[in-house]
Design an enzyme around this catalytic site. Structure first.
Site, mmCIF file in Angstrom:
data_model
loop_
_atom_site.group_PDB
_atom_site.id
_atom_site.type_symbol
_atom_site.label_atom_id
_atom_site.label_comp_id
_atom_site.label_asym_id
_atom_site.label_seq_id
_atom_site.Cartn_x
_atom_site.Cartn_y
_atom_site.Cartn_z
ATOM 1 N N THR A 14 0.798 -1.224 0.000
ATOM 2 C CA THR A 14 0.000 0.000 0.000
ATOM 3 C C THR A 14 0.832 1.276 0.000
ATOM 4 O O THR A 14 0.469 2.262 -0.644
ATOM 5 C CB THR A 14 -0.888 -0.013 1.273
ATOM 6 O OG1 THR A 14 -1.663 -1.204 1.235
ATOM 7 C CG2 THR A 14 -1.800 1.180 1.343
ATOM 8 N N ASP A 58 2.453 -7.710 -3.909
ATOM 9 C CA ASP A 58 1.539 -7.538 -2.776
ATOM 10 C C ASP A 58 2.022 -8.554 -1.739
ATOM 11 O O ASP A 58 2.316 -9.697 -2.083
ATOM 12 C CB ASP A 58 0.099 -7.854 -3.189
ATOM 13 C CG ASP A 58 -0.873 -7.594 -2.047
ATOM 14 O OD1 ASP A 58 -1.649 -6.637 -2.146
ATOM 15 O OD2 ASP A 58 -0.843 -8.357 -1.045
ATOM 16 N N SER A 59 2.097 -8.156 -0.487
ATOM 17 C CA SER A 59 2.802 -9.033 0.450
ATOM 18 C C SER A 59 2.075 -10.352 0.696
ATOM 19 O O SER A 59 2.649 -11.281 1.243
ATOM 20 C CB SER A 59 3.134 -8.318 1.751
ATOM 21 O OG SER A 59 2.063 -8.313 2.627
ATOM 22 N N THR A 90 1.898 -4.673 4.669
ATOM 23 C CA THR A 90 1.864 -4.988 6.102
ATOM 24 C C THR A 90 1.456 -6.433 6.374
ATOM 25 O O THR A 90 1.797 -6.990 7.413
ATOM 26 C CB THR A 90 0.877 -4.063 6.838
ATOM 27 O OG1 THR A 90 -0.398 -4.159 6.200
ATOM 28 C CG2 THR A 90 1.355 -2.633 6.825
HETATM 29 N N1 ASP Z 1 -2.280 -6.201 0.947
HETATM 30 C C1 ASP Z 1 -1.268 -5.219 1.218
HETATM 31 C C2 ASP Z 1 0.038 -5.955 1.379
HETATM 32 O O1 ASP Z 1 0.276 -6.538 2.405
HETATM 33 C C3 ASP Z 1 -1.608 -4.443 2.436
HETATM 34 C C4 ASP Z 1 -0.542 -3.478 2.852
HETATM 35 O O2 ASP Z 1 0.304 -3.040 2.116
HETATM 36 O O3 ASP Z 1 -0.576 -3.102 3.994
HETATM 37 O O4 ASP Z 1 0.821 -5.954 0.481
#
Ligand code: ASP
Length: 342
Positions: A14, A58-59, A90
């Site tokens: 994000t 994307d994680s 995250t």
């Molecule tokens: N889905 C996103 C990720 O983990 C959420 C984030 O960046 O916080 O890549």
């Protein structure tokens, strides 16, 4: 004094998004131009360079191959830079931070992971503060030595040891916790470092990177009413060498014969079973209740106060890099990177 240099590695997530004025939707921006989006970065008295993953991840799609890519990037840039800020989604940040802590040996420079709940390109973003303070921590030195030469997660206003951290909130800016270990720093008007809790490796050890992780593991979370077929299926899955067993409280599990038989059979086949608690804080102490003693007698290994994220990645690391089952068992009982209390 020679100018300090910090490398930002943007993996995805994000934080690196802005609103596309044409479509009004969130799109990743080119991180090489990060200071166009965060002009404050130009005011630092150290150099900042940034590189991005291609493609961005994307994680939720994180995996050990990408961790290898990440540690390779750190290895290639290790001598040129004084510290690293890894921008990461995250969702699995705590897994990546734990994995990196094991894969980087004798680390003498900060590797600070951060991200955000709201994209940098939105007005209320938490990303700016997270990025700016993570950079400041990555560059912090005394007598040319890094103040925090560890793999850490910085989020909201706290710096945590990466392998002690868990994501617990999908909504608040305070998204991470480290219940079994004090924060390494807290950022208010000043950044206050918690020196007695920071881990310093001996300065004469050589920095080394491990590029092997073994994914032959499973994670089994028990619950009242768990079904024998499910336990059998997980413990008997093909090519499984170790299982993280998430138990209750101080490491307790059902005492039913079928459950203990399944555990015994798995251990007899050579599968390592590592007991971690479902609780966010506290320790596995299998000797405390009869429900734990049975497992101790069967040869289940205590995960002490490990997070699930650290348990999973420590096993992947040990299975791929230890010479024998004995060495794996010994290393599970000791702290390699400050991941357990001992
Ligand atoms: N889905 C996103 C990720 O983990 C959420 C984030 O960046 O916080 O890549």
């Amino acid at each position: 004094m020679e100018e300090r240099k910090i490398l930002i590695i943007y993996t995805g997530g994000t934080i690196g998004m802005v609103i596309d004025p044409e479509t009004n939707s969130l799109v990743p921006f080119d991180f090489e131009n990060v200071s166009n989006h965060v002009p404050e970065l130009r005011k630092f008295d150290f150099q900042i360079k940034s590189i991005s993953f291609e493609p961005l991840v994307d994680s939720s799609d994180m995996n050990p191959d990408i961790w290898i890519q990440l540690v390779t990037m750190i290895e290639e840039n290790y001598s040129e830079f004084d510290g690293f800020v890894v921008l990461h989604g995250t969702d699995t940040m705590a897994y990546t931070a734990s994995a990196l802590s094991f894969m980087l040996h004798n680390l003498q420079k900060p590797v600070i992971l951060t991200g955000s709940q709201l994209p940098l390109g939105t007005i209320r973003t938490d990303g700016k503060e997270n990025l700016i303070t993570a950079l400041e921590i990555a560059a912090a030195q005394k007598n040319r030595q890094a103040l925090v030469p560890e793999v850490c997660i910085y989020f909201k206003d706290k710096l945590f040891r990466g392998n002690r951290t868990t994501k617990y909130n999908a909504e608040h800016f305070h998204a991470f916790r480290s219940d079994n270990y004090q924060p390494l720093a807290e950022a208010g008007i000043h950044i206050k470092y918690n020196y007695p809790y920071i881990r310093y490796t001996t300065l004469n050890g050589t920095f080394k990177v491990t590029k092997k992780m073994d994914t032959g593991i499973a994670l089994l979370k028990i619950f009242p009413g768990i079904n024998r077929d499910v336990v059998r299926a997980v413990l008997g899955a093909p090519n499984i060498k170790a299982v993280v067993l998430e138990t209750y409280g101080s490491g307790n599990a059902p005492t039913s014969k079928w459950f203990l038989d399944c555990i015994e059979e798995a251990i007899e086949k050579g599968i390592i079973i590592l007991n971690v608690t479902q609780c966010l804080a506290g320790n596995v102490e299998m000797w405390r209740y009869e429900t734990g003693v049975h497992m101790l007698d069967l040869g289940v290994i205590s995960g002490h106060d490990l997070t699930t994220e650290a348990a999973v990645t420590k096993l992947m690391f040990l299975l791929a890099n230890a010479g024998s089952e004995e060495e794996i068992r010994t290393n599970l009982n000791k702290s390699l990177r400050g991941e357990i209390y001992n």
